[in-house]
Design a protein around this motif. Structure first.
Motif, PDB file in Angstrom:
ATOM      1  N   ASP A  24      38.538  35.698  48.626  1.00  0.00           N
ATOM      2  CA  ASP A  24      38.984  35.862  50.053  1.00  0.00           C
ATOM      3  C   ASP A  24      40.068  35.233  50.677  1.00  0.00           C
ATOM      4  OD1 ASP A  24      37.526  37.478  52.578  1.00  0.00           O
ATOM      5  OD2 ASP A  24      38.345  35.592  53.055  1.00  0.00           O
ATOM      6  N   ARG A  25      40.725  35.737  51.730  1.00  0.00           N
ATOM      7  CA  ARG A  25      41.697  35.018  52.357  1.00  0.00           C
ATOM      8  C   ARG A  25      41.348  33.479  52.678  1.00  0.00           C
ATOM      9  NH1 ARG A  25      46.862  35.786  54.525  1.00  0.00           N
ATOM     10  NH2 ARG A  25      47.187  34.909  56.407  1.00  0.00           N
ATOM     11  N   SER A  76      39.572  31.636  51.109  1.00  0.00           N
ATOM     12  CA  SER A  76      39.683  30.713  49.842  1.00  0.00           C
ATOM     13  C   SER A  76      40.877  30.357  49.500  1.00  0.00           C
ATOM     14  CB  SER A  76      38.596  31.027  48.965  1.00  0.00           C
ATOM     15  OG  SER A  76      37.141  31.027  49.292  1.00  0.00           O
ATOM     16  N   GLY A  88      33.755  34.425  53.655  1.00  0.00           N
ATOM     17  CA  GLY A  88      34.554  35.740  53.715  1.00  0.00           C
ATOM     18  C   GLY A  88      34.459  36.803  54.474  1.00  0.00           C
ATOM     19  N   SER A  99      36.395  40.069  53.494  1.00  0.00           N
ATOM     20  CA  SER A  99      35.946  40.878  52.601  1.00  0.00           C
ATOM     21  C   SER A  99      34.610  41.569  52.756  1.00  0.00           C
ATOM     22  CB  SER A  99      35.518  39.914  51.330  1.00  0.00           C
ATOM     23  OG  SER A  99      36.680  39.162  50.597  1.00  0.00           O
ATOM     24  N   THR A 134      33.345  36.569  46.838  1.00  0.00           N
ATOM     25  CA  THR A 134      34.365  36.395  47.617  1.00  0.00           C
ATOM     26  C   THR A 134      33.885  36.079  49.392  1.00  0.00           C
ATOM     27  OG1 THR A 134      34.699  38.790  48.118  1.00  0.00           O
ATOM     28  CG2 THR A 134      36.007  37.820  46.639  1.00  0.00           C
ATOM     29  N   ALA A 135      32.885  36.660  49.524  1.00  0.00           N
ATOM     30  CA  ALA A 135      32.167  36.601  50.924  1.00  0.00           C
ATOM     31  C   ALA A 135      31.279  35.211  51.048  1.00  0.00           C
ATOM     32  CB  ALA A 135      31.491  37.658  51.293  1.00  0.00           C
ATOM     33  N   THR A 172      34.718  28.780  48.914  1.00  0.00           N
ATOM     34  CA  THR A 172      35.772  28.253  49.107  1.00  0.00           C
ATOM     35  C   THR A 172      35.731  26.705  48.382  1.00  0.00           C
ATOM     36  OG1 THR A 172      36.740  29.375  51.180  1.00  0.00           O
ATOM     37  CG2 THR A 172      37.561  27.054  50.853  1.00  0.00           C
TER      38      THR A 172
END
Length: 412
Positions: free
Chosen positions: A75-76, A78, A114, A117, A140-141, A146
């Motif tokens: 995800d962004r 991370s 995330g 996501s 991801t979420a 991270t």
């Protein structure tokens, strides 16, 4: 009742990594924030929402920085965190290919993890059905990922933790990182925060609760901490990571010490889910605990990086608490005027800015402060950066749920 330690425990800040709306890297952030430049602007993905602007990280190419396949697994939140961690490690002069990874810890703060996501895959579930939901959502979420990705990327194989104390998360992470070093569980800590929760649902909710500025006609001036015309904060995203080491270890390897983390305090308001305790009692307890931890008196503090959200309630409550504890002397700033409110990453980025202020002997201005609220009787730096001999500084972070965290930064 147990007393605070009788001797101060300083940890060295030997590296900084920043990915914020002010830019990627320390130099870009200094150029923007120390000039008092606002980064708020229209967010194309939010067209049609009641609040269609934010402080976004621009010109960030995760594929180029991390590799396309690696970036797709994150995800962004991370992506931002890993890039900031890489910068911090390089800035510290450390090499993950040669360090003893089991002695390197990661402590990251976040509030939403995330979120993008989760929102994207929930839309897929509702519109296209369960069969098209990505299996990657579960890596991801979650809020822990991270820190997990930083460990994988940097071969940091020691304690790996995530803390979530809302807008105080990044500061809490720095404080807990210092405690890990004091415990002897590790020799190096990558401590910070990352947040990338600029989603339609998130902004809609913050707007409905009245937290966001509605200055849609002029987003660049919307975040205006301590100003008489403030009407809410501007949501932002970003990441900040600090490399922390024991002083003796940093000195033994000849590292540059940017500044020291010398105190940490935390508390709870126990008052309201989103409004600060109007007495400022919880925030004051955290500040006084951090000062006691650093063996400092209020008169020893030269600068305060305030939580300074640009909301009507916080700024008055915080300023009264500052005046009560410190009097008129310390020079106060809120860097949220420049980069907005980075939620769970705010405290980490502001800790880095406080380190830089102490190291540089220069306090960044509070962007967009043109007419100070007459109810705010503190010395707020505005207009331009102010040169000063900074021996000790405080960075405040206060979160929804009434969770407060404060660190003390002292000169190297």
């Amino acid at each position: 009742m147990a007393a605070f330690r009788t001797t101060r425990f300083d940890v060295a800040v030997t590296g900084l990594g920043l990915v914020t709306p002010a830019g990627t890297g320390v130099e870009a952030n200094v150029a923007c924030v120390w000039s008092g430049t606002s980064t708020a602007g229209r967010a194309p993905g939010f067209a049609g929402l009641p609040v269609d602007f934010a402080c976004s990280v621009r010109d960030f190419d995760a594929g180029a920085l991390l590799g396309r396949r690696t970036a797709l697994r994150m995800d962004r939140v991370s992506q931002l965190g890993v890039v900031a961690a890489r910068q911090a490690v390089a800035d510290a002069g450390l090499d993950p290919t040669t360090w003893e990874g089991a002695r390197v810890a990661v402590v990251m703060g976040t509030s939403f993890g995330g979120a993008a996501s989760l929102e994207r895959e929930h839309r897929t579930f509702l519109e296209d059905g369960a069969d098209l939901v990505s299996p990657m959502l579960m890596v991801t979420a979650p809020v822990n990922m991270t820190a997990g990705f930083i460990a994988m990327d940097c071969k940091a194989l020691g304690p790996n933790q995530v803390v979530s104390t809302a807008c105080a998360s990044g500061t809490t992470a720095v404080g807990l990182g210092r405690q890990l070093l004091e415990s002897g569980m590790c020799d190096v800590v990558l401590a910070g925060g990352s947040e990338a929760a600029l989603t339609g649902t998130g902004l809609a909710s913050l707007h409905k609760m009245g937290a966001l500025s509605r200055r849609t006609d002029d987003p660049a001036t919307a975040s205006r901490p301590f100003d008489a015309d403030r009407d809410g904060f501007v949501a932002g995203e970003g990441a900040g990571v600090l490399v922390l080491e024991r002083m003796e270890d940093a000195e033994a390897r000849g590292a540059r010490v940017r500044a020291r983390i010398s105190g940490f305090g935390a508390s709870a308001d126990g008052h309201h889910v989103s409004a600060p305790d109007p007495t400022g009692g919880g925030a004051e307890r955290a500040v006084r605990a951090a000062l006691a931890d650093a063996s400092l008196a209020p008169a020893d503090v030269d600068h305060i990086n305030a939580h300074g959200t640009s909301t009507p309630l916080n700024d008055v409550t915080e300023s009264r608490m500052i005046r009560r504890v410190f009097g008129e002397a310390p020079a106060v700033t809120s860097t949220k005027g420049s980069i907005g409110h980075l939620i769970g990453a705010a405290g980490a980025v502001e800790a880095a800015y406080t380190v830089l202020a102490v190291e540089r002997g220069e306090i960044p201005p509070t962007a967009n402060l043109t007419s100070r609220d007459p109810d705010i009787a503190i010395d707020v730096v505005a207009g331009e950066a102010r040169r000063a001999d900074l021996r000790a500084a405080v960075s405040n972070s206060f979160g929804f749920g009434g969770q407060n965290a404060v660190i003390v930064v002292t000169a190297a």
